[in-house]
Write an enzyme that holds these catalytic residues in place. Sequence first.
Site, PDB file in Angstrom:
ATOM      1  N   LYS A  59     -31.153  47.048 -29.936  1.00 16.59           N
ATOM      2  CA  LYS A  59     -31.421  47.123 -28.495  1.00 16.59           C
ATOM      3  C   LYS A  59     -30.120  47.072 -27.716  1.00 16.59           C
ATOM      4  CE  LYS A  59     -30.321  42.628 -27.711  1.00 16.59           C
ATOM      5  NZ  LYS A  59     -29.193  42.148 -26.883  1.00 16.59           N
ATOM      6  N   ASP A 103     -34.722  37.401 -28.217  1.00 14.69           N
ATOM      7  CA  ASP A 103     -34.857  38.859 -28.289  1.00 14.69           C
ATOM      8  C   ASP A 103     -36.071  39.302 -29.112  1.00 14.69           C
ATOM      9  OD1 ASP A 103     -32.509  39.083 -26.850  1.00 14.69           O
ATOM     10  OD2 ASP A 103     -31.263  39.484 -28.605  1.00 14.69           O
TER      11      ASP A 103
END
Length: 293
Positions: free
Chosen positions: A12, A138
């Site tokens: 990401k 995350d």
Amino acid sequence: MTGPVQVAAHAKLNLFLRVLAREADGFHGIETLFCRISLADELTVERRDGAEVTLTVEGADCGPAEANLAVRAARLVLEATGKTFGVHLTLRKRIPVRGGLGGGSSDAAAALLAVNELANNAVPRAELLQFAARLGSDVPFFASGGALALAWGHGERMLRLPPLPAAPALLLIPPVSVSTPDAYRQVDAAWQGAGKRGAVALDLEALQAWGSIGRLAGNDFESALFGRLPELKAGFEALAGTQPLLCRMTGSGSTIFAVYRTARERDDAQLTLSRKLGQVIAVEAGGEEPLAV
């Protein structure tokens, strides 16, 4: 299900990242825009007799298996389903370790989903997201399966957004590592006496185009770290000098990323970057569906 399950665990980017107040437990809240990219680890999960979780890692040194997030994730699912079987995890690492790209968190989310599939999806998705939140800030984004999400708190509260158009991007990993706890300490030190943050109003329409995101993007760790780590600052300045739509550091570092209008612009930029700045990886950012490993 008894056969092996193979999952792509994508990295990401934090298209913007704001560090909020330090909480009573010592952790900080964040406000961030997560975006999935094409770079991915590959996780294969095989069912085994017994109730143990074993791990083989290829392509990187990820430390002891006991501390690996994917192992911890697998154990959470096995415990929730009564430990009726064990699993072996084979993790092929392609995402640079400790670079702010969320590789370990993505591996954990992949393990949650894969082991649950071997358990015939016995754990409801809502409970899997609770497991994800326990594993790290995350992990819920990766477990949600979204391509773009605005997140708050410890990353466990998210507003999933329509994905951005796929765009060519570069990752620059400078030859310096950043400790996340140290990065937060530097932010705290930089903010002493700074007062409260100003008001922010986010327009959802502005989160649907790379150009508008580039105008509002920022990362609070940059100002705290660039003065202490000249390698980071040099990498950022070099990448920003290639005229991308957007250039930022992701997470607490050390990876710097840039997003371009066309693949040719990205490829031309890659040719201009000195190898002394660090490893450079060409990827795709955004896009409608998860991209193959």
